[in-house]
Write an enzyme that holds these catalytic residues in place. Sequence first.
Site, PDB file in Angstrom:
ATOM      1  N   ARG A 104      -0.655   9.093   9.209  1.00 38.55           N
ATOM      2  CA  ARG A 104      -2.104   9.233   8.978  1.00 38.55           C
ATOM      3  C   ARG A 104      -2.709  10.332   9.845  1.00 38.55           C
ATOM      4  O   ARG A 104      -3.567  11.083   9.382  1.00 38.55           O
ATOM      5  CB  ARG A 104      -2.796   7.914   9.313  1.00 38.55           C
ATOM      6  CG  ARG A 104      -2.488   6.840   8.304  1.00 38.55           C
ATOM      7  CD  ARG A 104      -2.979   5.490   8.786  1.00 38.55           C
ATOM      8  NE  ARG A 104      -2.736   4.493   7.763  1.00 38.55           N
ATOM      9  CZ  ARG A 104      -2.905   3.190   7.941  1.00 38.55           C
ATOM     10  NH1 ARG A 104      -3.317   2.725   9.103  1.00 38.55           N
ATOM     11  NH2 ARG A 104      -2.671   2.350   6.963  1.00 38.55           N
ATOM     12  N   GLU A 157      -2.877   3.881   0.617  1.00 38.71           N
ATOM     13  CA  GLU A 157      -1.705   4.740   0.757  1.00 38.71           C
ATOM     14  C   GLU A 157      -0.768   4.602  -0.442  1.00 38.71           C
ATOM     15  O   GLU A 157       0.024   5.507  -0.737  1.00 38.71           O
ATOM     16  CB  GLU A 157      -0.950   4.362   2.041  1.00 38.71           C
ATOM     17  CG  GLU A 157      -1.112   5.393   3.113  1.00 38.71           C
ATOM     18  CD  GLU A 157      -1.489   4.806   4.473  1.00 38.71           C
ATOM     19  OE1 GLU A 157      -1.256   3.617   4.698  1.00 38.71           O
ATOM     20  OE2 GLU A 157      -2.028   5.555   5.292  1.00 38.71           O
ATOM     21  N   HIS A 182     -10.539   4.516  11.125  1.00 32.87           N
ATOM     22  CA  HIS A 182      -9.812   3.362  10.596  1.00 32.87           C
ATOM     23  C   HIS A 182      -9.515   2.309  11.658  1.00 32.87           C
ATOM     24  O   HIS A 182      -9.737   1.124  11.446  1.00 32.87           O
ATOM     25  CB  HIS A 182      -8.513   3.855   9.966  1.00 32.87           C
ATOM     26  CG  HIS A 182      -7.825   2.823   9.152  1.00 32.87           C
ATOM     27  ND1 HIS A 182      -8.482   2.089   8.186  1.00 32.87           N
ATOM     28  CD2 HIS A 182      -6.556   2.383   9.155  1.00 32.87           C
ATOM     29  CE1 HIS A 182      -7.623   1.241   7.635  1.00 32.87           C
ATOM     30  NE2 HIS A 182      -6.464   1.396   8.208  1.00 32.87           N
ATOM     31  N   HIS A 183      -8.992   2.741  12.797  1.00 31.56           N
ATOM     32  CA  HIS A 183      -8.604   1.766  13.825  1.00 31.56           C
ATOM     33  C   HIS A 183      -8.857   2.372  15.193  1.00 31.56           C
ATOM     34  O   HIS A 183      -8.546   3.528  15.423  1.00 31.56           O
ATOM     35  CB  HIS A 183      -7.106   1.433  13.678  1.00 31.56           C
ATOM     36  CG  HIS A 183      -6.652   0.265  14.500  1.00 31.56           C
ATOM     37  ND1 HIS A 183      -6.538  -1.014  13.989  1.00 31.56           N
ATOM     38  CD2 HIS A 183      -6.303   0.165  15.800  1.00 31.56           C
ATOM     39  CE1 HIS A 183      -6.123  -1.834  14.944  1.00 31.56           C
ATOM     40  NE2 HIS A 183      -5.974  -1.140  16.059  1.00 31.56           N
ATOM     41  N   ARG A 186      -0.658   7.626  -2.886  1.00 30.72           N
ATOM     42  CA  ARG A 186       0.277   8.704  -2.557  1.00 30.72           C
ATOM     43  C   ARG A 186       1.717   8.210  -2.679  1.00 30.72           C
ATOM     44  O   ARG A 186       2.579   8.908  -3.204  1.00 30.72           O
ATOM     45  CB  ARG A 186      -0.001   9.225  -1.137  1.00 30.72           C
ATOM     46  CG  ARG A 186      -1.108  10.249  -1.096  1.00 30.72           C
ATOM     47  CD  ARG A 186      -1.517  10.556   0.331  1.00 30.72           C
ATOM     48  NE  ARG A 186      -2.251   9.450   0.930  1.00 30.72           N
ATOM     49  CZ  ARG A 186      -2.209   9.112   2.222  1.00 30.72           C
ATOM     50  NH1 ARG A 186      -1.464   9.784   3.056  1.00 30.72           N
ATOM     51  NH2 ARG A 186      -2.926   8.108   2.675  1.00 30.72           N
ATOM     52  N   ARG A 231      -1.428   3.739  15.573  1.00 28.04           N
ATOM     53  CA  ARG A 231      -0.918   2.416  15.166  1.00 28.04           C
ATOM     54  C   ARG A 231      -0.116   2.551  13.887  1.00 28.04           C
ATOM     55  O   ARG A 231      -0.575   3.178  12.934  1.00 28.04           O
ATOM     56  CB  ARG A 231      -2.085   1.456  14.934  1.00 28.04           C
ATOM     57  CG  ARG A 231      -1.638   0.096  14.458  1.00 28.04           C
ATOM     58  CD  ARG A 231      -2.807  -0.823  14.238  1.00 28.04           C
ATOM     59  NE  ARG A 231      -3.699  -0.376  13.186  1.00 28.04           N
ATOM     60  CZ  ARG A 231      -3.453  -0.494  11.879  1.00 28.04           C
ATOM     61  NH1 ARG A 231      -2.313  -1.028  11.453  1.00 28.04           N
ATOM     62  NH2 ARG A 231      -4.335  -0.079  10.994  1.00 28.04           N
ATOM     63  N   HIS A 254      -8.037   7.479   8.870  1.00 23.64           N
ATOM     64  CA  HIS A 254      -7.312   7.272   7.614  1.00 23.64           C
ATOM     65  C   HIS A 254      -7.599   8.489   6.751  1.00 23.64           C
ATOM     66  O   HIS A 254      -8.766   8.877   6.596  1.00 23.64           O
ATOM     67  CB  HIS A 254      -7.800   5.993   6.921  1.00 23.64           C
ATOM     68  CG  HIS A 254      -6.902   5.589   5.795  1.00 23.64           C
ATOM     69  ND1 HIS A 254      -6.856   6.286   4.621  1.00 23.64           N
ATOM     70  CD2 HIS A 254      -5.994   4.599   5.678  1.00 23.64           C
ATOM     71  CE1 HIS A 254      -5.961   5.722   3.825  1.00 23.64           C
ATOM     72  NE2 HIS A 254      -5.426   4.697   4.452  1.00 23.64           N
TER      73      HIS A 254
END
Length: 601
Positions: A430, A406, A533-534, A409, A573, A393
């Site tokens: 991202r 987000e 993040h993921h 932004r 993702r 992220h």
Amino acid sequence: MKRSKRKNCTALFAAAAVMLAAIPGMQAFASSGAQPAGGTLAEAADGTYTSTTQGFGGDIIAEVTIENGVMTDVKVTGDSETPELGAVAVAELPEKMLAAQSVEVDGMSGATISSNAIKLAVASALAEAGVEMEVSAESAASLAEQTAEKTEETLDVDIVVIGAGGAGMTAAITAKQAGKDVLVLEKMPYVGGNTTKATGGMNAAETHYQKEQNIEDTVEQFVEDTMEGGHQINNRELVTTLAENSADAIDWLDSIGAPLPKVSFSGGATNARIHAPEDGSGVGTYLVEAFKKELENQGVSLLLETKATELILENGRAAGVKAESATTDYTIHAKAVILATGGFGANEDMYTSYRPDLKGTVTTNAPGATGDGVVMAEAAGAALVDMKEIQLHPTVEQNTSIMVTESVRGDGAILVNQSGRRFVNEMETRDVVSAAELEQDGAYAYIIFDQRLRDNLKAIEKYADAGIVTEAKDVSELAEQLGMDAAVLQETMDNWNKAVAEQKDEEFGRDTGMDHDLSSAPYYAIRIAPGIHHTMGGVRIDTDTEVLTEEGNAIAGLFAAGEVTGGVHGGNRIGGNAVADIVVFGRIAGQNASAYVDAQK
Ligand code: ADP
């Protein structure tokens, strides 16, 4: 659920006895109550005294400074304690001890082991100074329970679900709805996992909400958008299953009292497809609350602070799991096992083993995301896929790991480097924005916004409260505070405001998040860099959520859903697909594990 119990003195007992004997300051713990036998604080010589004990995750080190008979400083370090629990105890207990001039303070609920270890470490440092601290019988009992005895318990259920995040709770509710005896294990003292942190919504196509709102969308387009977002390396069959079952998953959420009626656009989706709660609340906390209620309504058994450690296999079939809590070692026999342990974004050793380049990267993940399910499944013969695919992220404050949403932004903020210049289309995906940040000097950037934006976004107040926002009355003062050339930052801001006025960003081609310029003082900045993040990779599954071996055979009785699995998201993702993943595949896992149990009878 059938259970049998046995008290068992473990080797820990001996270890605890040795530890207590070796710490004069804590001998009171070993006996029944408070009985100071040595010196008092008032008699202690000035100095700093140190001691180390074993906490939940590793060593806890205490450093106590005594001046003129008073504890003037207590420092505790315990880097391996669970963030948000033990780590909070490490941060908070010393202050309480200073205020009380005693180790006898309330521990932190949910972090008993860490709290006791901190008390032990501080008391033992005091013992170095000849001070014997008084402790209550209650603390002594708690420590004795922690260290002295463990019970062995054997349980028998139809289905054991490992992990109470979104996927696990969905699977458990579904299996219970199918009439099964279900037990959920959760290693943290609370449910929710990373799911709690989901802020956007759930992607779903051809839903009744879309139809009611005249939004045209198709399952096919959902598949193509997900493949495109995932750089075409996703498993197309899994993606198709995700998309085809998404509308039904929305109906199911309606049925358990968790409707997601607000439909809007989100990054990477061709059509308005992301479904969110009506009241604008974060989708993660909203769903976790609803799932928790439903688990309770349905009477599903849940063991918190109970960590699954190993899958039990019998003749190649999953037949249960071994698990442990602070007081009990469990052997859980089950006809089917559902792995829903989430990803490994909070396990630096693990993600750097796949991606050494990510060493030292902070994480936005919940502390339980340590990849236990991946390790257990691999030991049981499961294949892993896409393990190197880890999503960063781009806007994470590095000292606090706070993720700057987000929306900042999206509502008009820009990113500048230490030279005060923009360097990327801030609305890119991202992975692209993160990569651009890593190319800047120092591999960080600042997110810049103004008072109008702050007024518009509640989240900013949270960041301000956390002390991560730099505020300045004008652009030049902001530049000064950030150590930038004021003329350069002013030029960047002027160019940006002109781009917004003309709706044309000649430099980087940004064309969204340009509804407002940045012209209302005061101005603000948060220093950010990418954070984990993921984790897109994980255990290999088929569309029935059966866990597969390298050869592509299903391990009988073993199912997996959610972030523990790999293949659905490919190389990246897209927002809204994590929630779709947990609800769609959580339900499939619950249904198929139940069918598997029926077939065993
Ligand atoms: P998902 O989105 O796939 O549901 P989450 O991160 O939301 O993933 O939830 C995973 C849950 O599993 C977390 O609550 C985590 O604490 C829990 N968990 C992880 N490892 C274990 C384990 N070994 N035993 C029990 N629970 C675990």
